[in-house]
Motif scaffolding. Structure first.
Motif, mmCIF file in Angstrom:
data_model
loop_
_atom_site.group_PDB
_atom_site.id
_atom_site.type_symbol
_atom_site.label_atom_id
_atom_site.label_comp_id
_atom_site.label_asym_id
_atom_site.label_seq_id
_atom_site.Cartn_x
_atom_site.Cartn_y
_atom_site.Cartn_z
ATOM 1 N N SER A 1 -2.180 -25.791 8.099
ATOM 2 C CA SER A 1 -2.719 -25.285 9.362
ATOM 3 C C SER A 1 -4.015 -24.518 9.207
ATOM 4 O O SER A 1 -4.709 -24.256 10.194
ATOM 5 N N LEU A 2 -4.346 -24.140 7.975
ATOM 6 C CA LEU A 2 -5.481 -23.254 7.705
ATOM 7 C C LEU A 2 -5.356 -21.954 8.498
ATOM 8 O O LEU A 2 -6.358 -21.388 8.945
ATOM 9 N N CYS A 3 -4.119 -21.495 8.672
ATOM 10 C CA CYS A 3 -3.882 -20.214 9.320
ATOM 11 C C CYS A 3 -3.783 -19.122 8.270
ATOM 12 O O CYS A 3 -3.240 -19.350 7.180
ATOM 13 N N PRO A 4 -4.284 -17.932 8.553
ATOM 14 C CA PRO A 4 -4.131 -16.823 7.608
ATOM 15 C C PRO A 4 -2.659 -16.510 7.362
ATOM 16 O O PRO A 4 -1.858 -16.456 8.294
ATOM 17 N N VAL A 5 -2.292 -16.318 6.096
ATOM 18 C CA VAL A 5 -0.926 -15.988 5.733
ATOM 19 C C VAL A 5 -0.573 -14.617 6.288
ATOM 20 O O VAL A 5 -1.333 -13.659 6.142
ATOM 21 N N GLU A 6 0.572 -14.521 6.935
ATOM 22 C CA GLU A 6 1.050 -13.265 7.518
ATOM 23 C C GLU A 6 0.016 -12.603 8.421
ATOM 24 O O GLU A 6 -0.167 -11.383 8.420
ATOM 25 N N GLY A 7 -0.660 -13.424 9.205
ATOM 26 C CA GLY A 7 -1.532 -12.897 10.248
ATOM 27 C C GLY A 7 -2.638 -12.007 9.739
ATOM 28 O O GLY A 7 -3.504 -12.435 8.965
ATOM 29 N N THR A 8 -2.607 -10.741 10.149
ATOM 30 C CA THR A 8 -3.699 -9.829 9.822
ATOM 31 C C THR A 8 -3.864 -9.614 8.325
ATOM 32 O O THR A 8 -4.965 -9.319 7.861
ATOM 33 N N LEU A 9 -2.797 -9.759 7.544
ATOM 34 C CA LEU A 9 -2.912 -9.545 6.104
ATOM 35 C C LEU A 9 -3.612 -10.692 5.401
ATOM 36 O O LEU A 9 -3.998 -10.556 4.240
ATOM 37 N N GLY A 10 -3.787 -11.811 6.090
ATOM 38 C CA GLY A 10 -4.435 -12.962 5.469
ATOM 39 C C GLY A 10 -5.942 -12.906 5.480
ATOM 40 O O GLY A 10 -6.605 -13.839 5.003
ATOM 41 N N LYS A 11 -6.516 -11.844 6.032
ATOM 42 C CA LYS A 11 -7.972 -11.679 6.058
ATOM 43 C C LYS A 11 -8.323 -10.267 5.614
ATOM 44 O O LYS A 11 -7.818 -9.292 6.154
ATOM 45 N N ILE A 12 -9.171 -10.171 4.581
ATOM 46 C CA ILE A 12 -9.604 -8.872 4.075
ATOM 47 C C ILE A 12 -11.127 -8.803 4.159
ATOM 48 O O ILE A 12 -11.814 -9.660 3.586
ATOM 49 N N PRO A 13 -11.688 -7.823 4.857
ATOM 50 C CA PRO A 13 -13.147 -7.704 4.915
ATOM 51 C C PRO A 13 -13.738 -7.376 3.542
ATOM 52 O O PRO A 13 -13.131 -6.654 2.749
ATOM 53 N N ILE A 14 -14.912 -7.920 3.274
ATOM 54 C CA ILE A 14 -15.670 -7.608 2.069
ATOM 55 C C ILE A 14 -16.836 -6.715 2.475
ATOM 56 O O ILE A 14 -17.639 -7.082 3.332
ATOM 57 N N VAL A 15 -16.914 -5.543 1.890
ATOM 58 C CA VAL A 15 -17.960 -4.577 2.232
ATOM 59 C C VAL A 15 -18.669 -4.146 0.955
ATOM 60 O O VAL A 15 -18.043 -3.590 0.046
ATOM 61 N N ASP A 16 -19.946 -4.436 0.869
ATOM 62 C CA ASP A 16 -20.755 -4.033 -0.285
ATOM 63 C C ASP A 16 -20.130 -4.474 -1.603
ATOM 64 O O ASP A 16 -20.092 -3.720 -2.578
ATOM 65 N N GLY A 17 -19.634 -5.701 -1.631
ATOM 66 C CA GLY A 17 -19.085 -6.248 -2.877
ATOM 67 C C GLY A 17 -17.737 -5.687 -3.259
ATOM 68 O O GLY A 17 -17.301 -5.853 -4.412
ATOM 69 N N HIS A 18 -17.031 -5.037 -2.318
ATOM 70 C CA HIS A 18 -15.725 -4.453 -2.589
ATOM 71 C C HIS A 18 -14.744 -4.827 -1.477
ATOM 72 O O HIS A 18 -15.148 -5.178 -0.366
ATOM 73 N N VAL A 19 -13.462 -4.755 -1.808
ATOM 74 C CA VAL A 19 -12.406 -4.923 -0.820
ATOM 75 C C VAL A 19 -11.376 -3.821 -1.018
ATOM 76 O O VAL A 19 -11.320 -3.194 -2.085
ATOM 77 N N PHE A 20 -10.571 -3.590 0.017
ATOM 78 C CA PHE A 20 -9.441 -2.680 -0.114
ATOM 79 C C PHE A 20 -8.211 -3.516 -0.443
ATOM 80 O O PHE A 20 -7.783 -4.352 0.353
ATOM 81 N N TRP A 21 -7.666 -3.295 -1.628
ATOM 82 C CA TRP A 21 -6.564 -4.097 -2.152
ATOM 83 C C TRP A 21 -5.408 -3.158 -2.489
ATOM 84 O O TRP A 21 -5.517 -2.333 -3.366
ATOM 85 N N GLY A 22 -4.333 -3.254 -1.711
ATOM 86 C CA GLY A 22 -3.217 -2.353 -1.943
ATOM 87 C C GLY A 22 -3.568 -0.909 -1.670
ATOM 88 O O GLY A 22 -3.050 0.002 -2.319
ATOM 89 N N GLY A 23 -4.467 -0.694 -0.672
ATOM 90 C CA GLY A 23 -4.860 0.659 -0.330
ATOM 91 C C GLY A 23 -5.907 1.250 -1.255
ATOM 92 O O GLY A 23 -6.233 2.430 -1.136
ATOM 93 N N ARG A 24 -6.442 0.444 -2.195
ATOM 94 C CA ARG A 24 -7.437 0.946 -3.142
ATOM 95 C C ARG A 24 -8.723 0.148 -3.017
ATOM 96 O O ARG A 24 -8.700 -1.043 -2.730
ATOM 97 N N LYS A 25 -9.828 0.805 -3.257
ATOM 98 C CA LYS A 25 -11.119 0.129 -3.262
ATOM 99 C C LYS A 25 -11.334 -0.511 -4.625
ATOM 100 O O LYS A 25 -11.344 0.169 -5.652
ATOM 101 N N VAL A 26 -11.505 -1.846 -4.632
ATOM 102 C CA VAL A 26 -11.674 -2.565 -5.897
ATOM 103 C C VAL A 26 -12.885 -3.481 -5.814
ATOM 104 O O VAL A 26 -13.334 -3.868 -4.727
ATOM 105 N N SER A 27 -13.411 -3.829 -6.959
ATOM 106 C CA SER A 27 -14.540 -4.743 -7.044
ATOM 107 C C SER A 27 -14.099 -6.147 -6.646
ATOM 108 O O SER A 27 -13.083 -6.657 -7.127
ATOM 109 N N LEU A 28 -14.867 -6.795 -5.770
ATOM 110 C CA LEU A 28 -14.557 -8.165 -5.369
ATOM 111 C C LEU A 28 -14.593 -9.093 -6.569
ATOM 112 O O LEU A 28 -13.712 -9.948 -6.734
ATOM 113 N N GLU A 29 -15.575 -8.935 -7.422
ATOM 114 C CA GLU A 29 -15.697 -9.816 -8.585
ATOM 115 C C GLU A 29 -14.489 -9.678 -9.495
ATOM 116 O O GLU A 29 -13.923 -10.679 -9.962
ATOM 117 N N ALA A 30 -14.076 -8.437 -9.757
ATOM 118 C CA ALA A 30 -12.921 -8.222 -10.630
ATOM 119 C C ALA A 30 -11.659 -8.802 -10.013
ATOM 120 O O ALA A 30 -10.818 -9.387 -10.707
#
Length: 407
Positions: A134-163
């Motif tokens: 379906s190309l639907c995001p898994v579990e709705g809102t959790l299936g999309k994570i914004p990328i800001v300045d090369g970082h994402v919030f993963w498990g409540g923590r700011k982590v490097s997108l590349e890593a």
């Protein structure tokens, strides 16, 4: 919306939940879609979302287009999202240009918000976790994570997108968070420490002040206080700070803009960031948040309808009515009135606030659909906002429901 459910036992690999007078359903608090989405999906850790996804990729949102549709699913606003795929981490996509259809959006003066639907805005960059068919995001809102300045919030923590991308490509869903003076600091001092927040429980968006005590905040304001919003999302900064010293900060529990939608602070860790670093996260509980969405009138009476259409039990309408009456007896200005039964098996924009049992696109216990009328100003309110014109709630009937928790 706040909703409390009680899990009583597992039945044929499904769970049974009780419909009791402790439910404060969708009509109750106007910013409830964020709260419910967090409550329902909060059990999923990021690693579980990564495992459930057939496709993981990063992309740039090229455009969005909203339109009304009236089909077997009811009358809703749908947003067509065009995305340019930049990096495939897991799975295969047919080409680097894909389209998603998301329930919710804005047409003219009407905005529809759906508790389990992510919001996309061009030209933001995102990480997506998708189902292949379906190309639907898994579990709705959790299936999309914004990328800001090369970082994402993963498990409540700011982590490097590349890593994170490298870890996910290797099948490792955890990645060390970037922390310490190297991320925020100029090396001039020690990161601040929060020792207490008084009160440690309050509402958001209602002008409530809290006092944050600790050390290393600095004698003058040269930093920010941030409140938790939702897992995987940016934090909300407290813009109103009435006092700032090296050991004490007084600020207002905030609301803010996340993904171009108004959002309120949620229950979770509060941090103080200065040029010397970011503090420990101090736990803070938000009882409810007000994000300038209103039912019309100074003392509104909201009518609602219930469809007793779950086969798992009887008396679900009485349980919902008991919940509404529990609210009414508190003496709140907002009151609820049971207007009768209905027979709809899908949510849809039909001018009625309807509660029913049906299928949802994610594993959420329930999904709310809220229709808002533009912006307006009501002199009886403290600020301009959005008028709620309708709010529906669909309980997920893939779960088993009961009105008797002892069974």
């Amino acid at each position: 919306m706040l909703m409390r459910v009680r899990e009583t036992k597992s039945v044929r690999r499904k769970h049974r939940y009780t419909v009791t007078a402790t439910i404060l359903f969708a009509l109750l608090l106007p910013n409830g879609e964020n709260t419910l989405a967090h409550v329902v999906t909060g059990a999923y850790q990021p690693s579980e979302i990564a495992q459930r996804a057939d496709i993981i990729c990063t992309a740039t949102v090229l455009s969005t287009q909203c339109q009304w549709k009236n089909d077997e699913r009811g009358k809703h606003i749908y947003t067509s999202v065009e995305l340019l795929i930049e990096r495939e981490i897991k799975g295969d996509l047919p080409n680097n240009l894909i389209h998603l259809e998301i329930v919710g959006g804005t047409v003219g003066e009407i905005t529809e918000r759906v508790s389990d639907s992510p919001v996309f805005n061009a030209p933001e960059k995102v990480m997506l976790f998708l189902e292949s068919q379906s190309l639907c995001p898994v579990e709705g809102t959790l299936g999309k994570i914004p990328i800001v300045d090369g970082h994402v919030f993963w498990g409540g923590r700011k982590v490097s997108l590349e890593a994170l991308c490298e870890s996910l490509a290797r099948g490792v869903e955890d990645v060390p968070a970037e922390s310490g003076p190297g991320v925020f600091a100029d090396g001039a001092g020690t990161a601040p420490i929060i020792t207490s927040i008084v009160p440690d429980i309050a509402s958001a968006g209602t002008g409530t002040d809290v006092t944050i005590s600790g050390t290393g905040f600095g004698d003058v304001r040269d930093g920010k206080v941030e409140f938790f919003y939702q897992q995987g999302e940016p934090r909300i900064e407290a813009r109103t700070v009435s006092s700032w010293s090296d050991t004490r900060i007084i600020c207002t529990v905030p609301t803010g803009i996340i993904n171009e939608y108004r959002a309120s602070a949620g229950s979770g860790p509060v941090t103080v960031t200065t040029r010397s670093g970011t503090s420990n996260g101090y736990p803070f509980r938000v009882t409810f948040g007000h994000d300038s969405q209103y039912w019309a009138g100074s003392k509104p009476i909201v009518s609602y309808y219930v469809n007793e259409n779950t086969s798992d039990c009887v008396g679900e309408s009485a349980a919902v009515q008991a919940a509404a009456e529990t609210w009414n007896l508190t003496g709140a200005g907002l009151q609820f009135r049971y207007a009768g039964s209905h027979t709809s098996t899908n949510s849809g924009n039909d001018g009625k606030n309807e509660i029913l049992w049906g299928s949802t696109s994610s594993n959420a216990l329930a999904v709310t659909y809220t229709w808002l009328q533009g912006t307006y100003y009501d002199p009886t309110r403290s600020a301009a906002g959005y008028e709620i014109v309708e709010c529906d709630m669909v309980f997920n009937d893939r779960n088993n429901w009961s009105t008797n928790p002892s069974v």
